[in-house]
Design an enzyme around this catalytic site. Structure first.
Site, PDB file in Angstrom:
ATOM      1  N   CYS A   1      50.271  -3.499  23.592  1.00  0.00           N
ATOM      2  CA  CYS A   1      50.084  -2.604  24.864  1.00  0.00           C
ATOM      3  C   CYS A   1      50.302  -0.759  24.806  1.00  0.00           C
ATOM      4  O   CYS A   1      50.755  -0.554  23.491  1.00  0.00           O
ATOM      5  CB  CYS A   1      50.865  -3.188  25.644  1.00  0.00           C
TER       6      CYS A   1
ATOM      7  N   HIS B   1      52.193   0.447  30.870  1.00  0.00           N
ATOM      8  CA  HIS B   1      53.751  -0.047  31.131  1.00  0.00           C
ATOM      9  C   HIS B   1      54.888   1.025  30.560  1.00  0.00           C
ATOM     10  O   HIS B   1      54.097   2.109  29.902  1.00  0.00           O
ATOM     11  CB  HIS B   1      54.080  -1.025  31.026  1.00  0.00           C
TER      12      HIS B   1
END
Length: 435
Positions: free
Chosen positions: A358, A339
């Site tokens: 992440c 992301h």
């Protein structure tokens, strides 16, 4: 034929340093044929695979060379099988009637090697069965070898797995031959195990937590790369092989439990609802596509701060959103994404294992452009807008502490400690938890 076959074997194997192998003096050189290999020959009536060119065929010598190197593929039995192959070919050179046994002995050795070479990466999460190493059934291995237009090319391509794997292994093997120490470094074997699951060709994304870099591949070759931020030592980015099918514009961010407990809940207790509004936080009833938004004044913030109750806190899209403007989801049970990130200053750090698992991207728009084929522009300001990719793209998250520089193998810091023991993942329930 007998003289030619023996001369070929001696000439082809002369430079393989079999005598220098630590186990060469003790190996069992009795040719061995596996029942499943014999059954495949009976079932498919193979023409000679290894002696298709008769006495001039170089395939047996090439197979021995591969097996001698096999400890650097993590297959310690390779040199012993190489000795069995030598014995079988030598027997066939003295007695042509033994050629059929030699043929199946070589096929047995090759099947065992390929099955060991293509074992799944220890600790890797495979989101789809097709992403696991393929082509390990005995019949499939032998049928492919028998049908190969060039057996030599087939042996080379199969044993190399993929360019990254080949480069690491060959550098380690060359160093071992140069030093005379033919025992592979356990660190190299750990890295090679993680390299097994990288595609050999095509278009894919590779995230290396060890170097904190993302590389885009086309036709199996790197075409672009960027810095990433990966998980901390306490919350490492998992090993994952998955597929990406869409990108998400204007994503929500779902706060992980420890941030709700340590930061969000205590700050709410001090500042009240204004804190939630200024940061775009909302309390919801569950992680799902369509959750219910709860009245923040009705939930147990004291329990959340103390860790005795659990709250789901979601952040709306906007300039403060920890996911930035783009999210790149791919199925996996750990809730891991690639992301965007508003904190661009962190990419200047040399060590970037700073996230909660992440993968934050240095340039999400550039990755989006490569995936979509055009600038990734949100069609509206609506949250969680999905845009389908032209085709699915494999994504591999791995961890390398071995690199090849100027042809030499070098090692970097093993900050996750995975060179000593493979990771074991306790899979979380699938969710939308960005970290």
């Amino acid at each position: 034929m007998q003289r030619k076959l023996k001369a070929l074997l001696l000439a082809g194997l002369g430079g393989l340093a079999l005598a220098s192998s630590p186990v060469s003096a003790q190996v069992n050189t009795t040719p061995a044929v596996r029942p499943d290999v014999s059954a495949a020959y009976g079932r498919y009536h193979f023409k000679p695979i290894w002696f298709r060119a008769g006495a001039q065929d170089p395939a047996p010598a090439q197979l021995v060379a591969i097996l001698q190197r096999a400890p650097f593929d993590g297959f310690a039995e390779g040199p012993q099988l190489a000795a069995q192959v030598q014995a079988a070919v030598s027997a066939a050179s003295a007695n042509p009637a033994a050629l059929a046994t030699a043929e199946q002995t070589l096929s047995t050795a090759w099947v065992r090697y390929v099955q060991a070479l293509k074992r799944p990466t220890d600790g890797m999460i495979y989101a789809y069965p097709v992403l696991r190493p393929q082509g390990v059934q005995t019949d499939e291995i032998l049928l492919t070898a028998a049908a190969a237009p060039s057996l030599s090319q087939y042996l080379t391509t199969t044993s190399n797995l993929n360019p990254i794997y080949q480069q690491l292994r060959d550098a380690g093997w060359a160093a071992a031959q140069s030093s005379g120490n033919l025992a592979p470094d356990p660190r190299l074997l750990a890295n090679l195990d993680r390299a097994r699951s990288i595609p050999a060709r095509g278009r894919f994304v590779l995230v290396d937590s060890g170097s904190q870099m993302l590389t885009m591949f086309e036709n199996g070759q790197p075409v672009d790369r960027m810095k990433v931020i990966v998980g901390t030592n306490e919350l490492p980015t998992p090993l994952i092989a998955s597929m990406m099918y869409y990108v998400t514009y204007n994503p929500y961010w779902h706060a992980p439990d420890h941030l709700v407990r340590k930061t969000i809940a205590p700050t709410y207790l001090k500042q009240g609802a204004g804190y939630l509004k200024s940061h775009g936080y909302r309390v919801i009833d569950q992680w799902s596509e369509n959750p219910t938004v709860l009245d923040a004044s009705t939930v147990d913030w004291k329990g959340a701060a103390a860790g005795t109750s659990h709250l789901f806190v979601r952040q709306d899209p906007g300039p403060l959103n920890s996911m930035g403007k783009l999210k790149f989801p791919f199925p996996n049970p750990e809730g891991i994404y690639l992301h965007d990130s508003p904190g661009k200053d962190l990419f200047a750090k040399a060590r970037r294992n700073l996230s909660n698992g992440c993968v934050r991207l240095e340039d999400a728009r550039r990755l989006g452009r490569w995936l979509i084929g055009q600038d990734p522009v949100a069609p509206s300001n609506e949250p969680e807008l999905r845009s389908q990719l032209p085709q699915g793209v494999p994504v591999v998250l791995t961890y390398f502490t071995a690199q090849v520089k100027d042809g030499k193998l070098v090692y970097t810091d093993d900050f996750y400690g995975w060179d000593k023991a493979a990771p074991r993942w306790a899979s979380a329930a699938p969710g939308n938890i960005a970290r």
